[in-house]
Write an enzyme that holds these catalytic residues in place. Structure first.
Site: not given
Ligand code: PGA
Length: 237
Positions: A138, A67, A136, A143
């Site tokens: 994702h 992304d 959450n 999302e």
């Molecule tokens: P993080 O993010 O590794 O910074 O916890 C993971 C994500 O949001 O996919």
């Protein structure tokens, strides 16, 4: 699903780096699907060491990232292209033209999504996809939703994602509100998936994703249906 429970973040990173290194040794022209965020930083650091030591050769590897924020260009320190160049690509012997991240400055976002999906197909799909998980649930920027989006698409970021990511920006107002992300279908087509989760704050969502109902309100729950999923986690759950 195979779950590797590791003693520490360092061990989690090592296990992930070893699997990715093995993938590249076995198939030097692998297509790797890569993720950003805090979680894979240790993995990328180790891959850079392996390359420096001459143990892994990335010269024929191709990469596609999950992304990118919409509106940020590659020189913006918060863009995912910038993160990848800094944490991995500049530290390994990869040809930068073989590294792909959605273009956050594309004029037409829908055209860019179509181009990116087509690009992944033209590379023959993803051999190994590395994933983190959001609070959450994702994966990429997919999302919680009412459906599982199939293809690369534009998303409006959820409040909890904007809040979580605001730690990297000067103020919450600077966090982009839109992103381009591979779809759930794009991710699920990867031949192999590695899901990394470190940090106790991910315990509840990881449990829901791996053992709860499969629902688009927890996007990562779809991974239960993947036939080659490896979870590597330092979380005691
Ligand atoms: P993080 O993010 O590794 O910074 O916890 C993971 C994500 O949001 O996919």
């Amino acid at each position: 699903m195979v779950i590797h429970k590791t003693k520490s973040y360092r061990d989690m990173s090592k296990k992930a780096a070893n699997i990715i290194a093995a993938q590249v040794i076995l198939n030097p022209a692998s297509v790797l699907g890569l993720a950003t965020g805090s979680t894979p930083v240790g993995t990328y650091g180790l891959l850079a060491e392996y390359c420096e030591n001459g143990d892994v050769d990335f010269s024929n590897v191709k990469t596609v990232n999950l992304d990118e924020y919409y509106g940020l260009d590659e020189n913006n320190e918060q863009s995912y292209r910038y993160y990848m160049n800094k944490n991995l690509f500049r530290k390994i012997n990869i040809d930068i033209s073989n590294t792909h991240v959605p273009n956050g400055k594309a004029e037409n976002i829908d055209d860019e999504c179509r181009r990116y999906e087509q690009l992944i197909s033209s590379l023959g799909g993803i051999d190994l996809q590395l994933l983190g998980i959001g609070h959450n649930g994702h994966i990429g920027f997919n999302e919680p939703d009412k459906v599982f989006p199939l293809k690369t698409h534009c998303v409006d970021l959820g409040e909890s994602t904007i809040n979580a990511n605001s730690r990297f920006f000067k103020s919450i107002d600077e966090v982009p509100k839109k992103a381009i992300t591979m779809g759930i279908g794009t991710i699920m087509k990867a031949k192999r998936i590695i899901l990394l989760a470190g940090g106790e704050d991910k315990r509840e969502i990881l449990k829901k994703a791996l053992f709860g109902p499969i629902t688009p309100s927890v996007p990562a729950s779809i991974l239960q249906l993947h036939n080659n999923l490896t979870v590597i986690t330092s979380i005691d759950f």
